[in-house]
Write a protein that holds these residues in place. Structure first.
Motif, PDB file in Angstrom:
ATOM      1  N   SER A 115       7.605  16.722   3.220  1.00  0.00           N
ATOM      2  CA  SER A 115       6.486  16.903   4.635  1.00  0.00           C
ATOM      3  C   SER A 115       7.304  15.960   5.810  1.00  0.00           C
ATOM      4  O   SER A 115       6.673  16.624   6.916  1.00  0.00           O
ATOM      5  N   GLY A 116       8.090  15.036   5.190  1.00  0.00           N
ATOM      6  CA  GLY A 116       7.656  14.308   6.308  1.00  0.00           C
ATOM      7  C   GLY A 116       8.095  13.018   6.180  1.00  0.00           C
ATOM      8  O   GLY A 116       8.019  11.819   7.384  1.00  0.00           O
ATOM      9  N   LEU A 117       6.589  12.908   5.414  1.00  0.00           N
ATOM     10  CA  LEU A 117       5.784  11.279   5.610  1.00  0.00           C
ATOM     11  C   LEU A 117       6.904  10.384   4.668  1.00  0.00           C
ATOM     12  O   LEU A 117       7.493  10.732   3.723  1.00  0.00           O
ATOM     13  N   PHE A 118       6.406   9.550   4.529  1.00  0.00           N
ATOM     14  CA  PHE A 118       6.985   8.550   3.854  1.00  0.00           C
ATOM     15  C   PHE A 118       5.826   8.015   2.850  1.00  0.00           C
ATOM     16  O   PHE A 118       5.011   7.262   3.167  1.00  0.00           O
ATOM     17  N   GLU A 119       6.307   7.250   1.112  1.00  0.00           N
ATOM     18  CA  GLU A 119       5.598   6.887   0.337  1.00  0.00           C
ATOM     19  C   GLU A 119       6.320   5.797   0.050  1.00  0.00           C
ATOM     20  O   GLU A 119       7.855   5.165  -0.550  1.00  0.00           O
ATOM     21  N   ILE A 120       5.038   5.000  -0.085  1.00  0.00           N
ATOM     22  CA  ILE A 120       5.333   3.414  -0.755  1.00  0.00           C
ATOM     23  C   ILE A 120       5.416   3.872  -2.139  1.00  0.00           C
ATOM     24  O   ILE A 120       4.087   3.070  -2.909  1.00  0.00           O
ATOM     25  N   HIS A 121       6.198   3.528  -3.079  1.00  0.00           N
ATOM     26  CA  HIS A 121       5.777   3.163  -4.370  1.00  0.00           C
ATOM     27  C   HIS A 121       5.534   1.607  -4.883  1.00  0.00           C
ATOM     28  O   HIS A 121       6.127   0.694  -4.321  1.00  0.00           O
ATOM     29  N   GLY A 122       5.092   1.259  -5.535  1.00  0.00           N
ATOM     30  CA  GLY A 122       4.026   0.254  -6.457  1.00  0.00           C
ATOM     31  C   GLY A 122       3.217  -0.430  -5.087  1.00  0.00           C
ATOM     32  O   GLY A 122       3.411  -1.675  -5.512  1.00  0.00           O
ATOM     33  N   LEU A 123       2.991  -0.086  -4.006  1.00  0.00           N
ATOM     34  CA  LEU A 123       2.072  -0.351  -3.052  1.00  0.00           C
ATOM     35  C   LEU A 123       0.806  -0.046  -4.086  1.00  0.00           C
ATOM     36  O   LEU A 123       0.123  -1.169  -4.080  1.00  0.00           O
ATOM     37  N   GLU A 124       0.539   1.131  -4.803  1.00  0.00           N
ATOM     38  CA  GLU A 124      -0.952   0.800  -4.775  1.00  0.00           C
ATOM     39  C   GLU A 124      -1.650  -0.139  -6.138  1.00  0.00           C
ATOM     40  O   GLU A 124      -2.334  -0.538  -6.521  1.00  0.00           O
ATOM     41  N   ALA A 125      -0.183  -0.580  -6.684  1.00  0.00           N
ATOM     42  CA  ALA A 125      -0.125  -1.351  -8.141  1.00  0.00           C
ATOM     43  C   ALA A 125      -0.667  -3.063  -7.337  1.00  0.00           C
ATOM     44  O   ALA A 125      -1.111  -3.664  -8.353  1.00  0.00           O
ATOM     45  N   PHE A 126       0.462  -3.125  -6.561  1.00  0.00           N
ATOM     46  CA  PHE A 126      -0.048  -4.564  -6.092  1.00  0.00           C
ATOM     47  C   PHE A 126      -1.337  -4.732  -5.237  1.00  0.00           C
ATOM     48  O   PHE A 126      -1.732  -5.715  -5.521  1.00  0.00           O
ATOM     49  N   ILE A 127      -1.911  -3.508  -4.623  1.00  0.00           N
ATOM     50  CA  ILE A 127      -3.279  -4.151  -4.582  1.00  0.00           C
ATOM     51  C   ILE A 127      -4.475  -3.828  -5.307  1.00  0.00           C
ATOM     52  O   ILE A 127      -4.917  -4.987  -5.228  1.00  0.00           O
ATOM     53  N   GLU A 128      -4.243  -3.149  -6.379  1.00  0.00           N
ATOM     54  CA  GLU A 128      -4.846  -3.590  -7.228  1.00  0.00           C
ATOM     55  C   GLU A 128      -5.305  -4.615  -7.544  1.00  0.00           C
ATOM     56  O   GLU A 128      -5.770  -5.180  -8.585  1.00  0.00           O
ATOM     57  N   LYS A 129      -3.606  -5.708  -8.331  1.00  0.00           N
ATOM     58  CA  LYS A 129      -3.185  -6.288  -8.773  1.00  0.00           C
ATOM     59  C   LYS A 129      -4.242  -7.728  -7.996  1.00  0.00           C
ATOM     60  O   LYS A 129      -5.175  -8.644  -8.812  1.00  0.00           O
TER      61      LYS A 129
END
Length: 165
Positions: free
Chosen positions: A10-24
């Motif tokens: 769709s042209g958007l960027f996804e940042i992998h690992g961000l969700e795990a970082f926030i949860e941690k």
């Protein structure tokens, strides 16, 4: 902790690992304020007595648990037929769909699941399909978990209305 960015269709960027970082970080803050330590101790004492009664009834092996859940599924034949198609995303999602909330489904477990049904599907292909098709499954501490988009994808395949991925 390393983050990886990828550009979606769709042209958007996804940042992998961000969700795990926030949860941690959230868990660390919760522990620092003492909110996480008081409740689990009380719950752990209450849980120790209950599993002793329920443990013999449930199979301990994740593969046998997945097969038992699959055998009880009302759309078993349609799921096997859909899994024999050459759609790797669908093959990867079906065991997650069947075992959601019941068993932790890994890529190796998915490979063994399809081997029993006569479909050769290697574990690295499972991981690759889930990694390339972002949004259908989410990586968690308990392994991959199917998302609402993944559930919708499997159900569309069962109804015969599925589009190519």
């Amino acid at each position: 902790m390393a983050f990886k960015a990828s550009k979606a269709k769709s042209g958007l960027f996804e940042i992998h690992g961000l969700e795990a970082f926030i949860e941690k970080k959230f868990a660390e803050l919760k522990e620092a304020f003492g909110g996480a330590k008081a409740a689990p101790k009380k719950a752990a004492k209450a849980r120790k007595a209950a599993p002793a009664k329920k443990a013999p009834a449930a199979p301990k092996d994740p593969l046998s648990t997945l097969f038992a859940t699959f055998d009880a599924h009302p759309k078993k034949a349609a799921l096997i037929k859909a899994g024999k198609q050459k759609d790797q995303l669908l093959r990867s999602l079906i065991p997650l769909y069947v075992g959601r909330g019941v068993v932790e489904v890994s890529s190796g477990l998915t490979s063994k699941f399809w081997a029993k049904h006569g479909v050769t599907y290697a574990a690295p292909n499972v991981a690759k399909a889930l990694r390339e098709h972002v949004g259908y499954a989410r990586r968690t501490a308990k392994g991959p978990q199917i998302t609402p988009n993944g559930i919708k994808y499997v159900e569309q395949a069962l109804s015969g209305k599925n589009k190519a991925a």
